[in-house]
Design an enzyme around this catalytic site. Structure first.
Site, short mmCIF file in Angstrom:
data_model
loop_
_atom_site.label_atom_id
_atom_site.label_comp_id
_atom_site.label_asym_id
_atom_site.label_seq_id
_atom_site.Cartn_x
_atom_site.Cartn_y
_atom_site.Cartn_z
N HIS A 214 1.20 -1.31 0.17
CA HIS A 214 0.01 0.75 -0.11
C HIS A 214 1.23 1.06 0.08
CE1 HIS A 214 -3.35 -2.65 2.56
NE2 HIS A 214 -3.76 -2.43 1.24
N ASP B 172 -3.58 -7.80 -7.42
CA ASP B 172 -5.02 -8.37 -8.11
C ASP B 172 -5.92 -7.91 -9.35
OD1 ASP B 172 -5.97 -8.30 -5.10
OD2 ASP B 172 -5.15 -6.73 -4.99
N SER C 155 0.60 -8.82 1.40
CA SER C 155 -0.80 -9.04 1.15
C SER C 155 -0.90 -9.12 2.51
CB SER C 155 -1.28 -10.45 0.47
OG SER C 155 -1.98 -10.50 1.04
N SER C 156 -2.14 -8.73 3.05
CA SER C 156 -2.70 -8.50 4.84
C SER C 156 -3.34 -10.48 4.96
CB SER C 156 -3.61 -7.55 4.59
OG SER C 156 -4.65 -7.79 3.77
#
Ligand code: PAF
Length: 263
Positions: free
Chosen positions: A35, A148, A183-184
């Site tokens: 992010h 994504d 990725s979370s």
């Protein structure tokens, strides 16, 4: 100082004061280095950047997946402050869904394949919330990660289909040094599974075909949802130790027999 905007009225009044559309990074929260790379790019390319933190319930097909998503608002706000983001939009669910999700954006082709086939309704939730956010923020540019890939394609398609005045900026996947895409969900991996997870990227790059990749992933202990080659990319979704991971790599510019695909 990052302005915290919680209501639609606050966001609209902040937006009205801007001379031009801001850069926009929509997120579910739980900010990681991936992010942060989107946010840095927006900060470089726009005078003002706004980030949204909204754990969008309509894009989760499983309640346990939603419940497991990291809720770390204070940490996220500190990250945005440190990066020098102008504003953060943290709306409530009621504010974004006054109609209770009766109205929604449906794409009838790509959204039903791959992720959509394994996560029914996922992309309706994604496209609906992104359209709402675009309407409210009216960004000049919006930043999305290539990890994504299917989401990115669908958002590009929605922008085209509805003539939305926003430039979609794709940003390269950020990886840990061993290749695992950030990725979370990675936080949910046990230390052993975390080590094993890096094989996903290695196998996708090494295998000569999607079928070979599927076989090698199975042999390495992954439960494979899909591996496909399309549009010059290899896309995959697997489950490892109960944690679902997705990744994709470009198929162009593969060094013959080389283990890695440069991104
Ligand atoms: O990629 C995400 O984090 C989400 O799907 C998005 C685009 C913020 C929509 O909720």
């Amino acid at each position: 100082m990052t302005r915290r905007l919680e209501t639609i009225a606050e966001l609209r009044s902040w937006r009205q004061g801007l001379p031009a559309g801001p850069g926009f990074v929509p997120t579910l929260g739980g900010l990681h280095a991936g992010h942060q790379s989107l946010i840095r790019r927006s900060l470089d390319e726009n005078e003002h950047t706004v980030v949204s933190l909204f754990l969008n319930p309509t894009q989760f097909d499983r309640a346990d997946d939603l419940a497991a998503y990291p809720a770390v608002l204070a940490d996220d706000l500190a990250v945005l402050e440190r990066l020098g983001v102008a504003a953060v939009f943290v709306p409530s669910q009621d504010a974004l869904y006054p109609d209770g999700f009766a109205y929604r954006v449906v794409e009838t082709r790509l959204a039903r394949e791959l992720e959509g086939a394994h996560r029914p309704g996922h992309f309706e939730g994604v496209l609906s919330v992104v359209l709402k956010l675009f309407e409210l923020v009216r960004p000049r540019r919006a930043y999305f990660g290539e990890k994504d890939w299917q989401q990115l394609e669908l958002i590009r398609g929605m922008v085209e289909a509805f003539f939305l005045p926003v430039e979609i900026v794709p940003c390269a996947t950020v990886r840990d040094p061993d290749g695992l895409a950030l990725s979370s969900r990675n936080r949910r991996l046990t230390p052993t599974a975390r080590e094993q997870a890096a094989e996903l990227y290695r196998i996708l790059g090494r295998a000569g075909s999607a079928d070979q990749a599927r076989e090698a992933l199975g042999a390495a202990g992954f439960a494979v949802d899909y591996v496909v080659d399309r549009d010059q990319r290899r896309l995959a979704a697997v489950v490892l130790d109960g944690v679902r991971l997705i990744d994709n790599i470009p198929l162009k510019a593969r060094p013959p027999g080389g283990p890695e695909n440069p991104e």
